[in-house]
Enzyme design. Structure first.
Site, PDB file in Angstrom:
ATOM      1  N   HIS A  67      11.021  -2.911   3.550  1.00 39.32           N
ATOM      2  CA  HIS A  67      11.337  -1.488   3.494  1.00 39.32           C
ATOM      3  C   HIS A  67      11.631  -0.950   4.891  1.00 39.32           C
ATOM      4  CE1 HIS A  67       7.002  -1.464   4.329  1.00 39.32           C
ATOM      5  NE2 HIS A  67       6.992  -0.157   4.494  1.00 39.32           N
ATOM      6  N   HIS A 116      -2.185   4.584   9.774  1.00 40.19           N
ATOM      7  CA  HIS A 116      -0.959   5.365   9.913  1.00 40.19           C
ATOM      8  C   HIS A 116      -1.243   6.653  10.688  1.00 40.19           C
ATOM      9  CE1 HIS A 116      -0.469   2.731   6.403  1.00 40.19           C
ATOM     10  NE2 HIS A 116       0.828   2.757   6.656  1.00 40.19           N
ATOM     11  N   HIS A 167       0.833  -1.213   0.000  1.00 40.61           N
ATOM     12  CA  HIS A 167       0.000   0.000   0.000  1.00 40.61           C
ATOM     13  C   HIS A 167       0.867   1.262   0.000  1.00 40.61           C
ATOM     14  CE1 HIS A 167      -0.226  -0.752   4.637  1.00 40.61           C
ATOM     15  NE2 HIS A 167       0.759   0.087   4.395  1.00 40.61           N
ATOM     16  N   GLU A 223       4.866  -5.389   8.425  1.00 45.90           N
ATOM     17  CA  GLU A 223       3.535  -5.309   7.817  1.00 45.90           C
ATOM     18  C   GLU A 223       3.136  -6.608   7.122  1.00 45.90           C
ATOM     19  OE1 GLU A 223       3.399  -0.493   6.855  1.00 45.90           O
ATOM     20  OE2 GLU A 223       3.697  -1.919   5.223  1.00 45.90           O
TER      21      GLU A 223
END
Length: 301
Positions: free
Chosen positions: A193, A59, A12, A240
């Protein structure tokens, strides 16, 4: 009765939302990322799911340090895009399916999962970017969405085993809903990441692709990856990917990959995408005993 027909995994990455909103999908940098979703757009146009249980992480749009639910399910009728500091994304509001959401919430809680029930919240790029990648530019989303938010931002996140077991319970809940609905489960976030610190920009292609491969077939080893391996091999945000295990757990013993897409880099992030279907069509048995699975954890490498 309702049934889960397919599951989809999708990163995402927020910059893809920016590129989508500003008509940059065809630019040389972004085009390889978007091209990997053309197959899925055609597939969804033919498949026409009625409801998506969309697993994502907030977030700091709906939740902050004042309240941190491990698992939260949206049981409302509509969810508007959140303003993440630059205005809300110019995408349609997300229409929920309150009847199925409440049924799933009740079933999960009676199946001994302590869910937080949310009736009103705004949804950020974690939920809206996958919808854009899969459905393109639309006036209204052609599917109803049940948001399922997972804490992977603040320690401690749930274990992979707990996430897998949660979706086994979701599959049982969906199968007991009397309305004839085609349901999909989407797991979002990842892949490798890290956004800050000395390892900012870390991408681990080999680990990512092993993870993608082991979502297919009959192996369940991914549910026992320890948190420290995600951190070491995929960066601080790679955790995630436990949300992809919530997606995988719904499909029973064996899966088949219909489509797979992996591309780097997108910003400083690896992009992963996978479409899965069950091979045997079985509903995962339950209830699955809860508990600490630390003794069963094993590395992916």
């Amino acid at each position: 009765m309702a049934r889960i027909t397919h599951c989809i995994a999708c990163s995402h990455i927020p910059v893809l939302g920016y590129a989508f909103d500003h008509g940059k999908e065809g630019e040389a940098y972004f085009k390889p990322a978007f091209d990997g979703f053309e197959w899925t757009r055609r597939f969804l146009a033919d498949e026409k799911p009625d409801v998506i249980v969309l697993v994502y992480n907030d977030h700091a749009s709906a939740f902050d340090m004042k309240i941190i639910p491990t698992f939260a399910i949206g049981c409302g009728d509509v969810y508007h895009p959140a303003d993440e500091g630059f205005g809300a994304r110019p995408v349609p509001p997300v229409e929920g399916h309150a009847d199925l959401a409440w049924h799933i919430a009740q079933s999960l809680i009676l199946d001994e999962f302590d869910m937080t029930i949310i009736n009103e919240m705004e949804v950020d790029h974690g939920l809206t970017v996958p919808l854009s990648m899969m459905y393109g530019h639309v006036d209204t989303w052609p599917v109803r969405v049940i948001p399922l938010a997972v804490n992977v931002v603040t320690y401690p996140p749930p274990s992979g085993n707990r996430c897998w077991a949660l979706d086994e319970a979701i599959a049982r809940a969906v199968a007991s809903f009397p309305e004839d609905l085609k349901v999909q489960v989407w797991g979002t976030g990842g892949m490798s990441h890290q956004l800050q610190g000395p390892r900012a920009g870390l991408i681990n292609r080999a680990w990512d692709n092993r993870f993608l491969g082991r979502l297919t077939g009959d192996t369940q080893e991914l549910r026992h990856i320890p948190h420290i391996e995600y951190l070491r091999e995929t960066g601080s945000e790679g955790i995630e990917m436990v949300m992809w295990l919530i997606m995988r757990g719904a499909l029973g013993t064996r899966t088949r990959a219909l489509h797979r897409h992996y591309h780097v880099p997108v910003s400083n992030t690896a992009l992963g995408h996978l479409v899965l279907e069950p091979v045997d069509g079985t509903i995962p048995p339950g209830p699955t005993p809860a508990g600490n699975d630390a003794t069963a954890q094993a590395p992916i490498a």
